[in-house]
Design a protein around this motif. Sequence first.
Motif, PDB file in Angstrom:
ATOM      1  N   HIS A  67       0.832  -1.135  -0.058  1.00 32.65           N
ATOM      2  CA  HIS A  67       0.098   0.097  -0.001  1.00 32.65           C
ATOM      3  C   HIS A  67       0.845   1.331   0.048  1.00 32.65           C
ATOM      4  O   HIS A  67       1.674   1.318   0.962  1.00 32.65           O
ATOM      5  N   PRO A  68       0.701   2.333  -0.949  1.00 35.22           N
ATOM      6  CA  PRO A  68       1.614   3.248  -1.112  1.00 35.22           C
ATOM      7  C   PRO A  68       1.807   3.942   0.183  1.00 35.22           C
ATOM      8  O   PRO A  68       2.863   4.800   0.618  1.00 35.22           O
ATOM      9  N   GLU A  69       0.747   4.140   1.167  1.00 34.97           N
ATOM     10  CA  GLU A  69       0.847   5.036   2.076  1.00 34.97           C
ATOM     11  C   GLU A  69       1.573   4.492   3.214  1.00 34.97           C
ATOM     12  O   GLU A  69       1.922   5.087   4.120  1.00 34.97           O
ATOM     13  N   GLY A  78       2.980   7.752  -1.099  1.00 34.55           N
ATOM     14  CA  GLY A  78       1.633   7.437  -0.956  1.00 34.55           C
ATOM     15  C   GLY A  78       0.789   8.563  -0.126  1.00 34.55           C
ATOM     16  O   GLY A  78      -0.058   9.034  -0.438  1.00 34.55           O
ATOM     17  N   ASP A  79       1.649   9.085   0.899  1.00 33.14           N
ATOM     18  CA  ASP A  79       1.042  10.274   1.868  1.00 33.14           C
ATOM     19  C   ASP A  79       0.840  11.560   0.774  1.00 33.14           C
ATOM     20  O   ASP A  79      -0.248  11.947   0.832  1.00 33.14           O
ATOM     21  N   LYS A  80       1.972  11.709   0.099  1.00 32.68           N
ATOM     22  CA  LYS A  80       1.828  12.764  -0.718  1.00 32.68           C
ATOM     23  C   LYS A  80       0.676  12.706  -1.738  1.00 32.68           C
ATOM     24  O   LYS A  80      -0.022  13.567  -2.197  1.00 32.68           O
ATOM     25  N   LEU A  81       0.834  11.394  -2.495  1.00 33.64           N
ATOM     26  CA  LEU A  81      -0.123  11.090  -3.318  1.00 33.64           C
ATOM     27  C   LEU A  81      -1.819  11.255  -2.739  1.00 33.64           C
ATOM     28  O   LEU A  81      -2.637  12.243  -3.401  1.00 33.64           O
ATOM     29  N   GLN A  82      -1.892  11.012  -1.841  1.00 38.37           N
ATOM     30  CA  GLN A  82      -3.101  11.123  -0.982  1.00 38.37           C
ATOM     31  C   GLN A  82      -3.468  12.382  -0.878  1.00 38.37           C
ATOM     32  O   GLN A  82      -4.714  12.849  -0.903  1.00 38.37           O
ATOM     33  N   GLN A  83      -2.560  13.265  -0.336  1.00 37.44           N
ATOM     34  CA  GLN A  83      -2.831  14.557  -0.222  1.00 37.44           C
ATOM     35  C   GLN A  83      -3.360  15.386  -1.495  1.00 37.44           C
ATOM     36  O   GLN A  83      -4.254  16.051  -1.454  1.00 37.44           O
ATOM     37  N   ILE A  84      -2.485  15.138  -2.483  1.00 38.01           N
ATOM     38  CA  ILE A  84      -2.847  15.675  -3.849  1.00 38.01           C
ATOM     39  C   ILE A  84      -4.047  15.353  -4.284  1.00 38.01           C
ATOM     40  O   ILE A  84      -4.727  16.487  -4.877  1.00 38.01           O
ATOM     41  N   LEU A  85      -4.231  14.059  -4.182  1.00 43.25           N
ATOM     42  CA  LEU A  85      -5.747  13.828  -4.761  1.00 43.25           C
ATOM     43  C   LEU A  85      -6.802  14.405  -3.827  1.00 43.25           C
ATOM     44  O   LEU A  85      -8.069  14.755  -4.391  1.00 43.25           O
ATOM     45  N   LYS A  86      -6.648  14.534  -2.465  1.00 37.49           N
ATOM     46  CA  LYS A  86      -7.496  15.169  -1.746  1.00 37.49           C
ATOM     47  C   LYS A  86      -7.700  16.629  -2.004  1.00 37.49           C
ATOM     48  O   LYS A  86      -8.852  17.267  -2.099  1.00 37.49           O
TER      49      LYS A  86
END
Length: 133
Positions: A67-69, A78-86
């Motif tokens: 899991h990327p996070e 993963g944390d960065k990706l989740q933030q950007i998507l949010k």
Amino acid sequence: MQEEISRILEGRREEIERHVGAGLLTVTSVSVDRNLETAVVYYSWTAPLSDLADVPIVERDAIETAHPESVEGANGFGDKLQQILKILGSEISRELARRVRIRRLPKISFSYDNSLASADRVYRILNKLSQKE
């Protein structure tokens, strides 16, 4: 809706890659509730092997399928990706409203889909077992 969200994200690929690095972002499915109030966009993310060059080979299999996070060895992408998507969620909603005619535009959230990673992990295990025989 899944196709349109995929197209919108593809149009934002350079922006996403600027923040998290190169990779393949795939929208695997979109689940919309019955009242059209919320939509969960399930995605997978595959980092290129070149991003894992500094990671010991023993850890690469775990990173490629994790899991990327939970992956800190790949720069916490993963944390960065989740933030950007949010952050992009409201912009994606506005763009979606221009492209799709529906009576109510759902609030979009993103969730990592680990089914591809799990399937890959099972495949690797089965492959190792068959090589031992």
